[in-house]
Design an enzyme around this catalytic site. Structure first.
Site, PDB file in Angstrom:
ATOM      1  N   ASP A  93       0.864  -1.474  -0.084  1.00 25.47           N
ATOM      2  CA  ASP A  93      -0.339  -0.113   0.170  1.00 25.47           C
ATOM      3  C   ASP A  93       1.022   1.135   0.153  1.00 25.47           C
ATOM      4  O   ASP A  93       0.746   2.195   0.764  1.00 25.47           O
ATOM      5  CB  ASP A  93      -0.906  -0.313   1.029  1.00 25.47           C
ATOM      6  CG  ASP A  93      -2.753   0.871   1.424  1.00 25.47           C
ATOM      7  OD1 ASP A  93      -2.137   1.213  -0.044  1.00 25.47           O
ATOM      8  OD2 ASP A  93      -2.831   1.113   1.680  1.00 25.47           O
ATOM      9  N   LYS A  95       2.290   4.897  -1.157  1.00 27.53           N
ATOM     10  CA  LYS A  95       1.396   5.920  -1.580  1.00 27.53           C
ATOM     11  C   LYS A  95       1.417   6.725  -0.646  1.00 27.53           C
ATOM     12  O   LYS A  95       1.682   6.850   0.276  1.00 27.53           O
ATOM     13  CB  LYS A  95      -0.643   5.829  -1.577  1.00 27.53           C
ATOM     14  CG  LYS A  95      -0.620   5.591  -0.531  1.00 27.53           C
ATOM     15  CD  LYS A  95      -2.541   5.144  -0.312  1.00 27.53           C
ATOM     16  CE  LYS A  95      -2.890   4.975   0.757  1.00 27.53           C
ATOM     17  NZ  LYS A  95      -4.225   5.038   0.926  1.00 27.53           N
TER      18      LYS A  95
END
Length: 188
Positions: A93, A95
């Protein structure tokens, strides 16, 4: 008591962060599962997230990051990811909102340090099947029945096969790199 899936995700995060030990990964200082709530205690990153900084969200800065600052922060993230992959961890994840910034130095030597955070969907890669309730293969991939992470930052092959490998993080890091280098004070 928290639901089992939440407790399992929390336990994974505790185990992974306890083993990371790198400047560019947010250090876990402690954890507690006593009582009705799960708790993780991290080092405080006083610069907010990269997402907040790019959007110039108060109180996290009003001045945009310079090109040089962006490159330094992205280099920090690259070093953190290289370390995670070297110890067999896929974040899943990556980001801008999961990259936390910490102010370092003073005066002319002041700057920012990027640290990777939020390991709730991260998984370990092992060289053979078994261990920790995960399914591993000799190709250093991890297969799951569920997609985990933020869809817009997911590699297309991950969405099709739900197989995690370091290349999943590389794809997300590439998108993060593009966003970081191209965003000029707008929402991310």
């Amino acid at each position: 008591q928290p639901p089992m899936s939440m407790h399992a995700s929390w336990q994974t995060e505790v185990q992974l962060l306890s083993a990371t030990g790198h400047t560019n990964v947010v250090p876990l200082l402690g954890s507690s599962s006593d009582g009705p709530h799960l708790c993780l205690v991290y080092d405080f990153c006083d610069g907010g997230s990269l997402e907040q900084r790019l959007a110039r969200t108060p109180p996290h800065w009003s001045q945009p990051l310079t090109a040089a600052q962006r490159v330094i922060l992205l280099s920090d993230v690259g070093r953190g990811l290289a370390h995670l992959h070297a110890i067999g961890v896929v974040h899943r994840d990556i980001k801008p909102s999961n990259i936390l910034l910490q102010r370092v130095g003073v005066g002319a030597h002041a700057g920012l340090l990027a640290r990777i955070g939020d390991f709730g969907v991260a998984r370990t890669l092992e060289s053979e099947a078994g261990g920790s309730g995960t399914m591993m293969s000799r190709s250093r991939t991890w297969t799951s029945a569920q997609v985990a992470g933020t869809v817009v930052y997911m590699a297309p092959e991950y969405l099709k096969t739900v197989t995690s490998a370091p290349k999943v993080d590389a794809f997300a890091f590439g998108l993060t790199l593009v966003v970081t280098l191209l965003i000029i004070g707008a929402g991310v």
